[in-house]
Design a protein around this motif. Structure first.
Motif, PDB file in Angstrom:
ATOM      1  N   ASP A  20       0.768  -1.176   0.106  1.00 46.72           N
ATOM      2  CA  ASP A  20      -0.071   0.105  -0.041  1.00 46.72           C
ATOM      3  C   ASP A  20       1.063   1.308  -0.052  1.00 46.72           C
ATOM      4  O   ASP A  20       0.478   2.364  -0.343  1.00 46.72           O
ATOM      5  N   ARG A  21       2.166   1.140   0.279  1.00 45.44           N
ATOM      6  CA  ARG A  21       2.987   2.199   0.432  1.00 45.44           C
ATOM      7  C   ARG A  21       3.822   2.708  -0.784  1.00 45.44           C
ATOM      8  O   ARG A  21       4.775   3.399  -0.598  1.00 45.44           O
ATOM      9  N   ASP A  22       3.555   1.831  -1.817  1.00 46.67           N
ATOM     10  CA  ASP A  22       4.243   2.150  -2.813  1.00 46.67           C
ATOM     11  C   ASP A  22       4.152   3.610  -3.613  1.00 46.67           C
ATOM     12  O   ASP A  22       2.980   4.111  -3.462  1.00 46.67           O
ATOM     13  N   PRO A  23       5.033   4.223  -4.454  1.00 42.72           N
ATOM     14  CA  PRO A  23       5.187   5.431  -4.699  1.00 42.72           C
ATOM     15  C   PRO A  23       4.081   5.917  -5.591  1.00 42.72           C
ATOM     16  O   PRO A  23       3.560   6.934  -5.787  1.00 42.72           O
ATOM     17  N   GLY A  24       3.568   4.766  -6.576  1.00 45.99           N
ATOM     18  CA  GLY A  24       2.830   5.010  -7.572  1.00 45.99           C
ATOM     19  C   GLY A  24       1.348   5.257  -6.969  1.00 45.99           C
ATOM     20  O   GLY A  24       0.471   6.022  -7.339  1.00 45.99           O
ATOM     21  N   GLY A  25       1.107   4.768  -5.836  1.00 42.74           N
ATOM     22  CA  GLY A  25      -0.086   5.047  -5.123  1.00 42.74           C
ATOM     23  C   GLY A  25      -0.633   6.304  -4.593  1.00 42.74           C
ATOM     24  O   GLY A  25      -1.461   6.804  -4.354  1.00 42.74           O
ATOM     25  N   THR A  26       0.362   7.241  -4.317  1.00 40.06           N
ATOM     26  CA  THR A  26       0.462   8.273  -3.796  1.00 40.06           C
ATOM     27  C   THR A  26       0.403   9.357  -4.550  1.00 40.06           C
ATOM     28  O   THR A  26      -0.255  10.473  -4.564  1.00 40.06           O
ATOM     29  N   ILE A  27       0.767   9.008  -6.102  1.00 44.46           N
ATOM     30  CA  ILE A  27       0.771  10.311  -7.193  1.00 44.46           C
ATOM     31  C   ILE A  27      -0.824  10.297  -7.766  1.00 44.46           C
ATOM     32  O   ILE A  27      -1.235  11.028  -8.257  1.00 44.46           O
ATOM     33  N   GLU A  28      -1.374   8.825  -7.657  1.00 45.98           N
ATOM     34  CA  GLU A  28      -2.491   8.644  -8.376  1.00 45.98           C
ATOM     35  C   GLU A  28      -3.709   9.543  -7.836  1.00 45.98           C
ATOM     36  O   GLU A  28      -4.410  10.229  -8.730  1.00 45.98           O
ATOM     37  N   PRO A  29      -3.885   9.715  -6.739  1.00 47.58           N
ATOM     38  CA  PRO A  29      -5.090  10.854  -6.117  1.00 47.58           C
ATOM     39  C   PRO A  29      -4.559  12.100  -6.466  1.00 47.58           C
ATOM     40  O   PRO A  29      -5.633  13.133  -6.432  1.00 47.58           O
ATOM     41  N   MET A  30      -3.556  12.463  -6.737  1.00 41.06           N
ATOM     42  CA  MET A  30      -3.344  13.902  -7.145  1.00 41.06           C
ATOM     43  C   MET A  30      -3.357  14.361  -8.452  1.00 41.06           C
ATOM     44  O   MET A  30      -3.718  15.539  -9.080  1.00 41.06           O
ATOM     45  N   LEU A  31      -3.542  13.174  -9.649  1.00 38.56           N
ATOM     46  CA  LEU A  31      -3.742  13.466 -10.847  1.00 38.56           C
ATOM     47  C   LEU A  31      -5.496  14.425 -11.197  1.00 38.56           C
ATOM     48  O   LEU A  31      -5.194  15.058 -11.937  1.00 38.56           O
ATOM     49  N   PRO A  32      -6.203  13.793 -10.540  1.00 36.31           N
ATOM     50  CA  PRO A  32      -7.440  14.690 -10.805  1.00 36.31           C
ATOM     51  C   PRO A  32      -7.395  15.997 -10.257  1.00 36.31           C
ATOM     52  O   PRO A  32      -7.948  17.062 -11.016  1.00 36.31           O
ATOM     53  N   ALA A  33      -6.756  16.319  -9.104  1.00 40.21           N
ATOM     54  CA  ALA A  33      -6.747  17.805  -8.621  1.00 40.21           C
ATOM     55  C   ALA A  33      -5.642  18.574  -9.610  1.00 40.21           C
ATOM     56  O   ALA A  33      -6.000  19.612  -9.962  1.00 40.21           O
ATOM     57  N   LEU A  34      -4.843  17.914 -10.175  1.00 39.67           N
ATOM     58  CA  LEU A  34      -3.804  18.435 -11.274  1.00 39.67           C
ATOM     59  C   LEU A  34      -4.771  18.808 -12.370  1.00 39.67           C
ATOM     60  O   LEU A  34      -4.272  19.892 -13.063  1.00 39.67           O
ATOM     61  N   LEU A  35      -5.341  17.899 -12.818  1.00 43.43           N
ATOM     62  CA  LEU A  35      -6.237  18.083 -14.169  1.00 43.43           C
ATOM     63  C   LEU A  35      -7.090  19.237 -13.926  1.00 43.43           C
ATOM     64  O   LEU A  35      -7.325  20.064 -14.820  1.00 43.43           O
TER      65      LEU A  35
END
Length: 55
Positions: A20-35
């Motif tokens: 659950d602590r992999d780096p890919g999982g932390t970036i994913e929730p940021m993408l909608p906010a970035l968009l």
């Protein structure tokens, strides 16, 4: 025999939350906010770009 099984279970339980602590999982929730931010900035900039193009 039971002690070896107990050690194996405790090791597997400790290792379970690790994926659950992999780096890919932390970036994913940021993408909608970035968009949303990119869309918001482009909507704000559209009248200025149109005015520049119109001269």
């Amino acid at each position: 025999m039971a002690a070896g099984r107990l050690v194996r279970n405790s090791i597997s339980l400790r290792a379970l939350p690790f994926p659950d602590r992999d780096p890919g999982g932390t970036i994913e929730p940021m993408l909608p906010a970035l968009l949303r931010g990119v869309i918001f900035i482009s909507v704000l900039a559209a009248p200025f770009v149109a005015a520049l193009l119109a001269g």
